[in-house]
Design a protein around this motif. Sequence first.
Motif, mmCIF file in Angstrom:
data_model
loop_
_atom_site.group_PDB
_atom_site.id
_atom_site.type_symbol
_atom_site.label_atom_id
_atom_site.label_comp_id
_atom_site.label_asym_id
_atom_site.label_seq_id
_atom_site.Cartn_x
_atom_site.Cartn_y
_atom_site.Cartn_z
ATOM 1 N N ILE A 221 0.842 -1.201 0.000
ATOM 2 C CA ILE A 221 0.000 0.000 0.000
ATOM 3 C C ILE A 221 0.876 1.249 0.000
ATOM 4 O O ILE A 221 0.659 2.199 -0.762
ATOM 5 N N GLY A 222 1.890 1.255 0.859
ATOM 6 C CA GLY A 222 2.790 2.404 0.902
ATOM 7 C C GLY A 222 3.580 2.571 -0.376
ATOM 8 O O GLY A 222 3.777 3.689 -0.861
ATOM 9 N N LEU A 223 4.022 1.452 -0.966
ATOM 10 C CA LEU A 223 4.868 1.505 -2.156
ATOM 11 C C LEU A 223 4.100 1.942 -3.395
ATOM 12 O O LEU A 223 4.604 2.708 -4.214
ATOM 13 N N GLU A 224 2.860 1.473 -3.537
ATOM 14 C CA GLU A 224 2.138 1.674 -4.788
ATOM 15 C C GLU A 224 1.058 2.745 -4.726
ATOM 16 O O GLU A 224 0.671 3.287 -5.753
ATOM 17 N N GLU A 225 0.542 3.051 -3.543
ATOM 18 C CA GLU A 225 -0.634 3.915 -3.484
ATOM 19 C C GLU A 225 -0.377 5.245 -2.790
ATOM 20 O O GLU A 225 -0.918 6.267 -3.203
ATOM 21 N N LEU A 226 0.430 5.255 -1.734
ATOM 22 C CA LEU A 226 0.641 6.507 -1.019
ATOM 23 C C LEU A 226 1.519 7.447 -1.830
ATOM 24 O O LEU A 226 2.476 7.024 -2.471
ATOM 25 N N ASP A 227 1.199 8.716 -1.793
ATOM 26 C CA ASP A 227 1.904 9.726 -2.571
ATOM 27 C C ASP A 227 2.348 10.843 -1.630
ATOM 28 O O ASP A 227 1.666 11.850 -1.480
ATOM 29 N N ILE A 228 3.500 10.645 -0.980
ATOM 30 C CA ILE A 228 3.985 11.642 -0.026
ATOM 31 C C ILE A 228 4.344 12.934 -0.730
ATOM 32 O O ILE A 228 4.034 14.035 -0.256
ATOM 33 N N ARG A 229 5.004 12.825 -1.899
ATOM 34 C CA ARG A 229 5.386 14.042 -2.621
ATOM 35 C C ARG A 229 4.153 14.821 -3.077
ATOM 36 O O ARG A 229 4.126 16.049 -3.024
ATOM 37 N N GLY A 230 3.136 14.084 -3.537
ATOM 38 C CA GLY A 230 1.907 14.764 -3.931
ATOM 39 C C GLY A 230 1.239 15.446 -2.755
ATOM 40 O O GLY A 230 0.688 16.538 -2.877
ATOM 41 N N PHE A 231 1.293 14.787 -1.590
ATOM 42 C CA PHE A 231 0.729 15.376 -0.377
ATOM 43 C C PHE A 231 1.470 16.658 -0.019
ATOM 44 O O PHE A 231 0.853 17.696 0.265
ATOM 45 N N LEU A 232 2.811 16.622 -0.034
ATOM 46 C CA LEU A 232 3.599 17.801 0.342
ATOM 47 C C LEU A 232 3.408 18.942 -0.651
ATOM 48 O O LEU A 232 3.369 20.112 -0.262
ATOM 49 N N SER A 233 3.273 18.598 -1.940
ATOM 50 C CA SER A 233 3.103 19.654 -2.946
ATOM 51 C C SER A 233 1.736 20.315 -2.872
ATOM 52 O O SER A 233 1.539 21.405 -3.397
ATOM 53 N N ALA A 234 0.778 19.647 -2.212
ATOM 54 C CA ALA A 234 -0.596 20.177 -2.153
ATOM 55 C C ALA A 234 -0.936 20.757 -0.791
ATOM 56 O O ALA A 234 -2.097 21.062 -0.523
ATOM 57 N N ILE A 235 0.076 20.902 0.081
ATOM 58 C CA ILE A 235 -0.198 21.403 1.428
ATOM 59 C C ILE A 235 -0.804 22.804 1.387
ATOM 60 O O ILE A 235 -1.644 23.154 2.209
ATOM 61 N N ARG A 236 -0.390 23.591 0.422
ATOM 62 C CA ARG A 236 -0.988 24.914 0.273
ATOM 63 C C ARG A 236 -2.063 24.876 -0.799
ATOM 64 O O ARG A 236 -1.889 24.242 -1.827
ATOM 65 N N GLY A 237 -3.150 25.554 -0.569
ATOM 66 C CA GLY A 237 -4.180 25.647 -1.594
ATOM 67 C C GLY A 237 -5.531 25.134 -1.129
ATOM 68 O O GLY A 237 -5.676 24.545 -0.065
ATOM 69 N N ARG A 238 -6.523 25.362 -1.977
ATOM 70 C CA ARG A 238 -7.902 25.025 -1.632
ATOM 71 C C ARG A 238 -8.116 23.521 -1.502
ATOM 72 O O ARG A 238 -8.908 23.079 -0.668
ATOM 73 N N LEU A 239 -7.430 22.738 -2.319
ATOM 74 C CA LEU A 239 -7.616 21.293 -2.255
ATOM 75 C C LEU A 239 -7.197 20.738 -0.904
ATOM 76 O O LEU A 239 -7.846 19.847 -0.357
ATOM 77 N N PHE A 240 -6.112 21.255 -0.389
ATOM 78 C CA PHE A 240 -5.657 20.777 0.920
ATOM 79 C C PHE A 240 -6.676 21.148 2.000
ATOM 80 O O PHE A 240 -7.020 20.324 2.852
ATOM 81 N N ILE A 241 -7.166 22.369 1.961
ATOM 82 C CA ILE A 241 -8.160 22.809 2.948
ATOM 83 C C ILE A 241 -9.425 21.965 2.827
ATOM 84 O O ILE A 241 -9.995 21.520 3.838
ATOM 85 N N ALA A 242 -9.859 21.716 1.592
ATOM 86 C CA ALA A 242 -11.070 20.917 1.389
ATOM 87 C C ALA A 242 -10.895 19.497 1.919
ATOM 88 O O ALA A 242 -11.790 18.957 2.584
ATOM 89 N N ALA A 243 -9.735 18.889 1.661
ATOM 90 C CA ALA A 243 -9.497 17.522 2.120
ATOM 91 C C ALA A 243 -9.425 17.458 3.641
ATOM 92 O O ALA A 243 -9.959 16.537 4.262
ATOM 93 N N VAL A 244 -8.758 18.441 4.249
ATOM 94 C CA VAL A 244 -8.663 18.467 5.718
ATOM 95 C C VAL A 244 -10.053 18.617 6.332
ATOM 96 O O VAL A 244 -10.402 17.924 7.298
#
Length: 550
Positions: free
Chosen positions: A70-93
């Motif tokens: 699951i961690g190797l194929e599905e989790l996207d840490i870089r995508g998470f870090l790149s989206a920390i700022r912005g409306r999408l991050f606020i909406a997901a939180v």
Amino acid sequence: MDLQGSLLALGLMIVVAKLLEGIFKRFGLNSIIAYAITGVFLGPVTGLIDPGIEIEIVLSIGIFIFFFLIGLEELDIRGFLSAIRGRLFIAAVLCVTISLLVSLAVTSDFLFDLGLDLNFTESLALAGVLSLSSLGVVAKVLIDEGRLREAVGVQIFTAVVIAELLALFVVGFAISEHFYAGEDGGHGPNPLSVAILIGQILGFTVATWFVSTRILPKVIVLLHRFLQVPQLSFGLLLGGLFLVVVAAEEVGLHGSLGALLFGAALSMLPYQVRRDIMPGLRSTAEGLFVPLFFASAGLHLTLDFLTLPPQTIAALIFVPLAGKFAAAFISAYMTRLESPFAMATGLMAKGVAEIALLILLLHTGAISEGIFSLMLLIMFGYILLTPMGMIYALRKLRHANVASSDQPVPPSLVRFALDGVRVRDVLDTSRSHPEQSLTVRAFTDNWLVPEQHDYVIEDNGRFAGIVSVGMLRYLPHSDWDHTTLGRVTRRIETSHAYSDEFVEDVLQRMTENSTTVLPVIDSETREFIGSISSHEVVEMIVLTAQGHEI
């Protein structure tokens, strides 16, 4: 159960599970359901298999391997870090927070006592599972519907990336807290234990990340160079997985969380290294551990949940469902995202990770077999119905133009779409490039194209450097007529792409060098033969998603 009986049980589970998987696929049904039905048939229905300690040991290994995958194929840490700022991050939180609170209302006894008899950490873990979203399911639906690179598709995908990681952190924290408290007889969290546990998770994450991304790849490359050992990478990483699991439990975390973090860290390995390990790992997992792991869910399936009051069963089915949909819709609407309804259906998607977490909660004693059985049936309902809801919502939308390249593409989206694609599959060798003797004015008048921000510059057929449009704004317009590109060209001496490299590795190098284009060097002659840009790769993703050949 003796050794012979254990081998008989394992053999029956594997054979029946794989046969049922083939039958189910003919009807378009999920293989995980086939595995679970295998367990139901061999366990509660026929009584051929009774879970014993030997089987549980094998299943425990399956837990760690599955969470690693699951961690190797599905989790996207870089995508998470790149989206920390912005409306999408606020909406997901907002979505995860509201959904978690709504689910806690029925899994805990703070507001209503539904007779589940769970302490706070157990309630939190169960609520986290109900708040989770499945990136794999969302990616498949977006690909099938041709929405992978449309604006709405990228928004849904990115929101699920963020929501999945947030919910997994909550569940991981709750599981580790339950595991940690169970060792010393404590009941529920206190501020000191929570602070210690968060510190342990962060410290373990940083250490695992550093070793997995900075040290392990170099060690593997060196060992490959000096040792001629078949499946060396596979053996090292599989052994490393078990060592990480032990290390995680030594610091008070559950081993599955360590396996998940280890897999997520290794997802940033060069594509070639991951390509070397995945065939062996996938064969081992899909042929042995994954069928056994999910068949164990069927072995533990009981009708004990029917003893719960009807209102409790109804509350667990409908309250989290309505709460999560409302949370997703309200969050998307409040942050003014496009298509709140489609966004909400995407965040409703659930997959195999939720079932894996339920099995883990059962094995740690956090939930009873009755609660587990009810939640397992609920998850099967999600797996079967939520993709249809997402397809319905997407088809109600008009197809839009491809999203602009300034909208970030999560790296895991690339992993879903570019498996095995090399630079030569994308390269256009007939393309010309601006000469460094051109003036900036002539370049901006004749060479700029929409959605491209960086350009490869050549000098009489040789690579000269890269010009970034964004940097030209620092050059006064009065100087554009007499300033050549050679004076504003950025030299990237060591960064280029070879024609036989995997595109995913090249995209990772672009990110590391803060550019959207790289020169391409012929693998044999080492001559400059063209360029590859992230925009070209995105266009290929679109064609792939729409069913065109590359």
